[in-house]
Scaffold this motif. Structure first.
Motif, short mmCIF file in Angstrom:
data_model
loop_
_atom_site.label_atom_id
_atom_site.label_comp_id
_atom_site.label_asym_id
_atom_site.label_seq_id
_atom_site.Cartn_x
_atom_site.Cartn_y
_atom_site.Cartn_z
N VAL A 79 0.84 -1.20 0.00
CA VAL A 79 0.00 0.00 0.00
C VAL A 79 0.88 1.25 0.00
O VAL A 79 0.66 2.17 -0.78
N ALA A 102 -4.43 1.30 -4.32
CA ALA A 102 -5.02 0.44 -3.31
C ALA A 102 -6.17 1.20 -2.65
O ALA A 102 -6.18 2.43 -2.64
N ARG A 111 -5.26 -4.21 -2.77
CA ARG A 111 -4.41 -3.67 -3.84
C ARG A 111 -5.18 -3.80 -5.15
O ARG A 111 -5.73 -4.85 -5.47
#
Length: 113
Positions: A79, A102, A111
């Motif tokens: 992330v 994400a 994601r």
């Protein structure tokens, strides 16, 4: 310093991202610098999500803790690799940048790219 980003937050404060990664918090005539830094780029986006302020640039993803201090966001590495831009709406937080995107759905991270 120039103002680079702005967020009217759910805590009643306005947060202003300054050039070089500085961050101010205030309202009306009462303002304070809560973070000073010497980054080469400012925060691109600042958003309020789940009772917390989030900031991002191409160099990272940060939150402002309960003590008012800027800290690295506690997110999975996949992330934080997406750092660059933020958006929050309808209970969703999206982070997207050169390395993908994400979302946080209110419970967990997913994601996208």
């Amino acid at each position: 310093m120039t103002m680079e980003s702005l967020c009217c937050a759910g805590d009643g404060s306005v947060y202003v991202g300054l050039q070089s990664g500085g961050l101010m918090r205030g309202r009306g005539d009462d303002w304070e610098v809560i973070h000073e830094d010497n980054m080469t780029v400012p925060f691109k986006d600042i958003v309020w999500y789940q009772g917390q302020l989030w900031c991002t640039s191409e160099y990272g993803l940060w939150t402002v803790g309960k003590d008012g201090k800027l800290v690295d966001a506690d997110v999975p590495g996949l992330v934080s690799a997406c750092a660059g831009n933020l958006s929050s709406a309808d209970g969703i937080l999206m982070v997207a940048g050169l390395n993908g995107a994400a979302i946080h759905d209110g419970m967990e991270w997913h994601r996208l790219l």
